[in-house]
Design an enzyme around this catalytic site. Structure first.
Site, PDB file in Angstrom:
ATOM      1  N   LYS A  49       0.864  -1.183   0.000  1.00 51.67           N
ATOM      2  CA  LYS A  49       0.000   0.000   0.000  1.00 51.67           C
ATOM      3  C   LYS A  49       0.902   1.234   0.000  1.00 51.67           C
ATOM      4  CE  LYS A  49      -3.525   2.770   0.689  1.00 51.67           C
ATOM      5  NZ  LYS A  49      -4.329   3.140  -0.494  1.00 51.67           N
ATOM      6  N   CYS A 134      -2.372  10.050  -6.172  1.00 56.28           N
ATOM      7  CA  CYS A 134      -3.465   9.754  -5.235  1.00 56.28           C
ATOM      8  C   CYS A 134      -4.548  10.835  -5.333  1.00 56.28           C
ATOM      9  CB  CYS A 134      -2.958   9.669  -3.801  1.00 56.28           C
ATOM     10  SG  CYS A 134      -4.353   9.479  -2.650  1.00 56.28           S
TER      11      CYS A 134
HETATM   12  O1  RRO Z   1      -5.571   5.573  -0.380  1.00 57.46           O
HETATM   13  C1  RRO Z   1      -6.274   6.016  -1.314  1.00 57.46           C
HETATM   14  O2  RRO Z   1      -7.333   6.650  -1.125  1.00 57.46           O
HETATM   15  C2  RRO Z   1      -5.893   5.855  -2.715  1.00 57.46           C
HETATM   16  C3  RRO Z   1      -4.625   6.090  -3.199  1.00 57.46           C
HETATM   17 BR1  RRO Z   1      -3.172   6.492  -2.097  1.00 57.46          BR
HETATM   18  C4  RRO Z   1      -4.370   6.013  -4.587  1.00 57.46           C
HETATM   19  O3  RRO Z   1      -3.261   6.221  -5.105  1.00 57.46           O
HETATM   20  N1  RRO Z   1      -5.414   5.695  -5.404  1.00 57.46           N
HETATM   21  C5  RRO Z   1      -6.651   5.457  -4.922  1.00 57.46           C
HETATM   22  O4  RRO Z   1      -7.570   5.178  -5.711  1.00 57.46           O
HETATM   23  N2  RRO Z   1      -6.872   5.527  -3.574  1.00 57.46           N
END
Ligand code: RRO
Length: 315
Positions: A49, A134
Site C-alpha cells: 500500500k 493519489c
Molecule cells: O488511499 C487512497 O485513497 C488511494 C490512493 Br493512495 C491512490 O493512489 N489511489 C486510490 O484510488 N486511492
C-alpha cells in the site's frame, strides 16, 4: 491448470518475476498478513500500500464500494508508515522468492525525499513505486496533473534515489498530455511507469437511497474496475509508444480475467497489476488469471509474453 510450457515470466527495472501478474498498490497490501498472503500466492511480486512518513488511519468509512462494473474508493492513504514497510523487507525477502516493491506517497516533496533516502539504504527493498496520483487526500492535488511540479519532483527525487524507480501515473485523456508527460519522464532516471491509478473524483450513486455510496468528499472517489479498462489500455498503449525503450510500462486498470491481461500486454505492458478484482476475489485471482492467460496464449500458439507484447495491430 498452470501450463508450464507457457511462460508468464517477465523482467523490468532489473527485477525478474516468474509471473507478470501481481497486486496493484491499494487493496489488501497494508498489513504484514496481507503481504504474506501475496507472498504465498501466485503473484509475481509483492507491492505495498502507498505509504507516508507517519502511520495513517485514512478517511472515515464507508470509503470503498463496488458493484459489477467496478469500484469507487476514497481510502485516504491508510497505511502503517514507511518504517514498517522497510523493517519487514528482510523477512519478506527471505520468506518469498519474488521482488518486494514499496509504494511511496508522501504528503509533501520533503516527505518523499526523506522516505526515499531512508529506503535507499535498505538492500531488501527491490524497487520503489512513487505514487504521484493519489486522488483522495482532501486539499492535496494529484501531482502528476501538474507538469511543472512533476519536473521539480523528479529533479529532486532522482538526486537522492539510486534504486529502481517507478512512477504511478493517473490516467490522461488528451494526446498532448501524454506527449508532455512522456517527454518529461524521458529526461529522468526512471525505470518504469505504472498506468493507471484510479480515475479520480468520480461519483457512484445508490438510486434506491438517492444517496452517494462513500462518505468522504461528498461521495467523490477514485474509480476502478471495468469502468476504466479502455482508459487504462489507452494509457499503456500511448506511454509504450512515447517512452524510452528502457522504461517499462506496468499496466493497471480493469483486469479481472485472462483476456484483460492479454489486452494490456498486447498494448505493450511488461507486467499487469490487479486492483479491484484482487479486492473482490483475494489472492486466488493471481493463479486463476494466470491460467486463463496461458490458455489464451496456448490457443494462439504463443509460448512467452514477447511473442505478442506490444504487437497490437492498427489499421
Ligand atoms: O488511499 C487512497 O485513497 C488511494 C490512493 Br493512495 C491512490 O493512489 N489511489 C486510490 O484510488 N486511492
Amino acid at each position: 491448470m498452470n501450463d508450464t510450457n507457457i511462460s508468464l515470466a517477465t523482467a523490468f527495472a532489473g527485477l525478474e518475476l516468474h509471473s507478470c501478474l501481481y497486486n496493484a498498490s491499494g487493496p489488501w497490501c497494508t498489513t504484514r498478513e496481507d503481504l504474506d498472503s501475496i507472498g504465498k500466492s501466485s503473484s509475481g511480486a509483492i507491492l505495498t500500500k502507498s505509504c507516508t512518513l507517519e502511520e495513517r488511519a485514512g478517511n472515515p468509512s464507508p470509503r470503498y464500494y463496488e458493484n459489477q462494473l467496478g469500484s469507487i474508493n476514497s481510502m485516504g492513504l491508510p497505511n502503517k508508515g514507511y518504517k514498517f514497510y522497510g523493517e519487514i523487507a528482510a523477512d519478506i525477502q527471505s520468506d518469498f522468492d519474488k521482488p518486494y516493491l514499496i509504494s511511496v506517497s508522501g504528503l509533501s516533496l520533503k516527505n518523499n525525499l526523506y522516505m526515499l533516502a531512508e529506503l535507499n539504504g535498505n538492500s531488501n527493498v527491490s524497487a520503489i513505486e512513487l505514487n504521484l496520483s493519489c486522488p483522495n487526500v482532501p486539499g492535496k492535488p494529484q501531482t502528476a496533473y501538474d507538469f511543472k511540479q512533476v519536473v521539480h519532483v523528479l529533479t529532486e527525487v532522482t538526486k537522492v534515489n539510486a534504486k529502481p524507480l517507478g512512477i504511478k501515473l493517473p490516467p490522461y485523456f488528451d494526446i498532448i498530455h501524454f506527449e508532455e508527460m512522456a517527454a518529461i519522464i524521458n529526461e529522468f532516471e526512471v525505470s518504469f511507469v505504472t498506468c493507471v491509478n484510479s480515475i479520480g473524483n468520480g461519483l457512484v450513486i445508490d438510486v434506491e437511497k438517492e444517496a452517494v455510496v462513500i462518505r468522504p468528499k461528498g461521495g467523490f472517489g477514485g474509480i476502478g474496475g471495468d469502468y476504466i479498462k479502455p482508459t487504462a489500455l489507452a494509457n499503456v498503449r500511448k506511454f509504450r509508444e512515447l517512452l524510452r525503450k528502457d522504461i517499462a510500462v506496468i499496466a493497471c486498470g480493469g483486469v479481472k480475467n485472462g483476456v484483460d491481461a492479454f489486452e494490456h500486454i498486447l498494448c505493450g505492458a511488461d507486467a499487469v497489476q490487479i486492483g479491484t478484482q484482487y479486492h473482490r476475489e483475494g489472492t486466488s485471482c493471481f493463479s486463476r488469471i494466470a491460467a486463463e492467460l496461458q490458455d489464451i496464449m496456448k490457443n494462439k500458439g504463443y509460448a512467452k509474453l514477447s511473442d505478442f507484447k506490444g504487437k497490437l495491430i492498427q489499421y
